[in-house]
Structure formats: structure tokens, C-alpha cells
Motif scaffolding. Structure first.
Motif, PDB file in Angstrom:
ATOM      1  N   ASP A  16      32.802  40.747  47.823  1.00 54.52           N
ATOM      2  CA  ASP A  16      32.924  42.042  47.144  1.00 54.52           C
ATOM      3  C   ASP A  16      34.249  42.716  47.488  1.00 54.52           C
ATOM      4  OD1 ASP A  16      31.821  44.343  45.638  1.00 54.52           O
ATOM      5  OD2 ASP A  16      31.800  45.315  47.602  1.00 54.52           O
ATOM      6  N   THR A  44      27.196  44.443  47.493  1.00 54.59           N
ATOM      7  CA  THR A  44      28.374  45.206  47.898  1.00 54.59           C
ATOM      8  C   THR A  44      28.597  45.080  49.403  1.00 54.59           C
ATOM      9  OG1 THR A  44      27.026  47.203  48.200  1.00 54.59           O
ATOM     10  CG2 THR A  44      28.058  46.885  46.057  1.00 54.59           C
ATOM     11  N   ARG A  74      37.251  43.644  44.699  1.00 52.83           N
ATOM     12  CA  ARG A  74      37.661  45.014  44.427  1.00 52.83           C
ATOM     13  C   ARG A  74      39.153  45.241  44.708  1.00 52.83           C
ATOM     14  NH1 ARG A  74      33.426  48.323  43.282  1.00 52.83           N
ATOM     15  NH2 ARG A  74      31.390  47.331  43.509  1.00 52.83           N
ATOM     16  N   ALA A 125      41.087  43.466  41.909  1.00 54.45           N
ATOM     17  CA  ALA A 125      40.998  44.210  40.647  1.00 54.45           C
ATOM     18  C   ALA A 125      41.941  45.412  40.648  1.00 54.45           C
ATOM     19  CB  ALA A 125      39.561  44.668  40.414  1.00 54.45           C
ATOM     20  N   GLU A 126      42.015  46.110  41.773  1.00 53.20           N
ATOM     21  CA  GLU A 126      42.907  47.269  41.862  1.00 53.20           C
ATOM     22  C   GLU A 126      44.364  46.867  41.683  1.00 53.20           C
ATOM     23  OE1 GLU A 126      42.253  49.353  45.482  1.00 53.20           O
ATOM     24  OE2 GLU A 126      40.179  49.910  45.003  1.00 53.20           O
ATOM     25  N   VAL A 172      34.198  46.942  38.307  1.00 52.04           N
ATOM     26  CA  VAL A 172      33.580  45.888  39.103  1.00 52.04           C
ATOM     27  C   VAL A 172      32.083  46.149  39.185  1.00 52.04           C
ATOM     28  CG1 VAL A 172      33.492  44.747  41.349  1.00 52.04           C
ATOM     29  CG2 VAL A 172      35.683  45.559  40.437  1.00 52.04           C
ATOM     30  N   GLU A 173      31.282  45.159  38.781  1.00 50.67           N
ATOM     31  CA  GLU A 173      29.825  45.287  38.801  1.00 50.67           C
ATOM     32  C   GLU A 173      29.229  44.206  39.694  1.00 50.67           C
ATOM     33  OE1 GLU A 173      28.066  45.310  34.952  1.00 50.67           O
ATOM     34  OE2 GLU A 173      29.366  46.899  34.170  1.00 50.67           O
ATOM     35  N   ASN A 174      28.427  44.621  40.652  1.00 48.26           N
ATOM     36  CA  ASN A 174      27.735  43.666  41.530  1.00 48.26           C
ATOM     37  C   ASN A 174      26.395  43.309  40.897  1.00 48.26           C
ATOM     38  OD1 ASN A 174      29.436  45.604  43.411  1.00 48.26           O
ATOM     39  ND2 ASN A 174      29.238  43.631  44.454  1.00 48.26           N
TER      40      ASN A 174
END
Length: 291
Positions: A12, A7, A16, A19-20, A32-34
Motif C-alpha cells: 500500500d 492499507t 500511494r 501514484a503521487e 488509490v483504492e484498497n
């Protein structure tokens, strides 16, 4: 959306924000997965082995796809996934010590070709994208510099500023303020064109080597087998999101350049870069090893 990076970094941040924006376009919530580790290859493996229904997407930079397969025993090939798009890039740069006797890239090349010339350059690790990008250019130019690996561009910059290597090889942000302060002479980019942040650094097209471009770039992939209609829906939504002012500004703040390529063009880019960097890795004696 799986991001194979920690992150807080540029990758990252881009994932993000994108995605938003896409949530609004698709009316679909994104999580969202790191999943960092092994240079991004662990998270990438999780993407390509996921169910191919379009609900698992990887936001990935190029290293796990085109660099790591030459030095690590990764469990995937370009046939294991399908690109949705790529969104932009950030060039690497080669900077000399301020006292280096060259005012431009042509004089630098001439100096490096002098009989008995022995210079070192720092890079972000053996088999890393920066090393292979630099060696790809050196090979085309017919010059040799001894690479000294460090743990990332920040450490490379620190050792360069300390006089431990003759050249800095790495991403632009860690060296930018030092270049402005006159502590580095940045002369060559690994992108085909110039970057306004480093006006004295030439792009590869200026020395007739645009085909040797190797930059840090970002994109999205899905597992192979995702239906065409699902792939098209994702491609359309993400391309629209990348074209937004919000995303363009996000990239600019991270020192990156927006350049959108659709899925097929990105697939071709991956295969071409994988092959070219594989040839460089082989010439350096880099061999695959267990993760």
C-alpha cells in the motif's frame, strides 16, 4: 489504482507514493483504492475485468499472479492482463536456530543431507509464495524439510523463536532484529544475490542456483486490450517515477530493493514464475479450490 491489499502495509505504501509521483508526470489525478481479500485475488480480478482504457491500473505483488492460481480457482490467466512494469523485490530468508551446527550455507546443506536428517521449517501458509519458493530450492538441492504453516511471517517468527520449528522461512523484516541479537542464524536467501541487512546469508548464485530465484516483488498491470499507445504512456511515466530518489528511499525504508523491469520483461517473468511454481505446487499435491 487498485491495490488488492489492506492499507498500511508495504504494498500500500509503495502504491500511494508511486501514484503521487506519477500524478505530476501525467498531470492526472490518481485515486488509490484498497480492495483486499482472498490473498489479493479479488482486487486482481477487478483489475483484469475493468474496461481496457488505461484508467484502471493494478498495483500488485506477485502472489496473486504466480502463486494463488495454483491453489485457488482464480478467474484470470496471464492472457487476461498486461504488465506495465515491475519495480523491486524483497527476498525471503531461511534461518536456523542459533545452535544449529553450521556456520555457512554449504555446511547447512551438508547437515540437511545427512542420512536420517529430520528438520522442520515454518512458512506463511500452504500454497503461499514462501512455501513454494523454499520447496523450489529444496527440490533443486535434493533435501527435505517438513513445512509447518503459520498465519504470516510474524507468526512464523514467533513460533521459531519459541523453538517450535527448526528453521524460519519468511520475509526479512520480522526476523532481522532477532538475527542481530543472535537468536537466529540466517544462512540462505531466495534471491540470487545477497542482502546487506543479512551479511551472513548467501544468495542462490553462490550455490549455482540463481535460476531458482523466487522473491516477493511488486508491479503494475492493466487489463488485456489496453491500446499500445496508452500502455507506452503509462510504462514511461511509471518507470520515471520509480527512478526518483523519493521512491528509491521509500523502498529502502521497507527493506526492499529497487529493480525496474519494463512491461515485456515483467510479462515474461510472470509466465516463467507461474510455470515454475506450478510444478512445485503439483509436486506437493496442492490443488485448486474455490475462493
Amino acid at each position: 489504482m487498485i491495490v488488492p491489499a489492506p492499507t498500511g502495509g508495504g504494498t500500500d505504501v509503495f502504491a500511494r507514493v508511486l501514484a503521487e509521483i506519477v500524478e505530476t508526470e501525467l498531470k492526472q489525478k490518481f485515486v488509490v483504492e484498497n480492495r483486499a481479500g482472498a490473498g489479493g485475488t479479488l482486487g486482481t480480478t477487478q483489475v483484469v475485468t475493468a474496461r481496457p482504457d488505461g484508467y484502471t491500473i493494478g498495483f500488485i505483488w506477485n502472489s496473486p499472479l504466480t502463486t494463488s492460481p495454483h491453489s485457488l480457482n482464480v478467474a484470470y490467466t496471464p492472457d487476461s492482463y498486461r504488465a506495465v512494469m515491475s519495480i523491486g523485490f524483497s527476498s525471503y530468508v531461511l534461518c536456523a536456530q542459533p545452535g544449529f551446527p553450521a556456520k555457512d550455507v554449504k555446511e547447512m546443506i551438508a547437515q540437511l543431507k545427512e542420512p536420517g536428517a529430520r528438520f522442520t521449517y515454518g512458512n506463511d501458509g500452504v500454497g503461499g509464495t514462501m512455501q513454494l519458493a523454499a520447496e523450489r530450492v529444496f527440490r533443486e538441492l535434493g533435501i527435505k524439510l517438513r513445512g509447518i504453516p503459520f498465519a504470516g511471517a510474524g507468526e512464523t517468527a514467533k513460533n521459531f523463536l519459541g523453538g517450535h520449528v527448526d528453521f524460519y522461512g519468511g520475509s526479512i523484516p520480522p526476523i532481522l532484529e532477532h538475527e542481530k541479537a543472535g537468536k537466529a542464524k540466517c544462512l540462505l536467501l531466495t534471491s540470487s544475490g545477497r542482502n546487506s541487512a543479512l551479511p551472513a546469508a548467501a544468495g542462490l548464485s553462490e550455490i549455482g542456483m540463481q535460476k531458482a530465484e523466487t522473491v516477493l516483488w511488486w508491479g503494475l498491470i492493466v487489463p488485456a486490450g489496453v491500446p499500445d499507445n496508452v500502455h507506452q504512456t503509462l510504462e514511461k511515466a511509471f518507470i520515471a517515477a520509480a527512478a526518483s530518489d523519493r521512491f528509491r528511499d521509500t523502498m529502502a525504508k521497507q527493506g526492499a530493493t529497487l529493480r525496474v523491469l519494463p512491461g515485456k520483461a515483467t510479462d515474461a517473468l510472470i509466465r516463467d514464475e507461474l510455470k515454475a511454481l506450478g510444478e512445485v505446487a503439483a509436486s506437493l499435491g496442492i490443488q485448486r479450490k474455490a475462493q
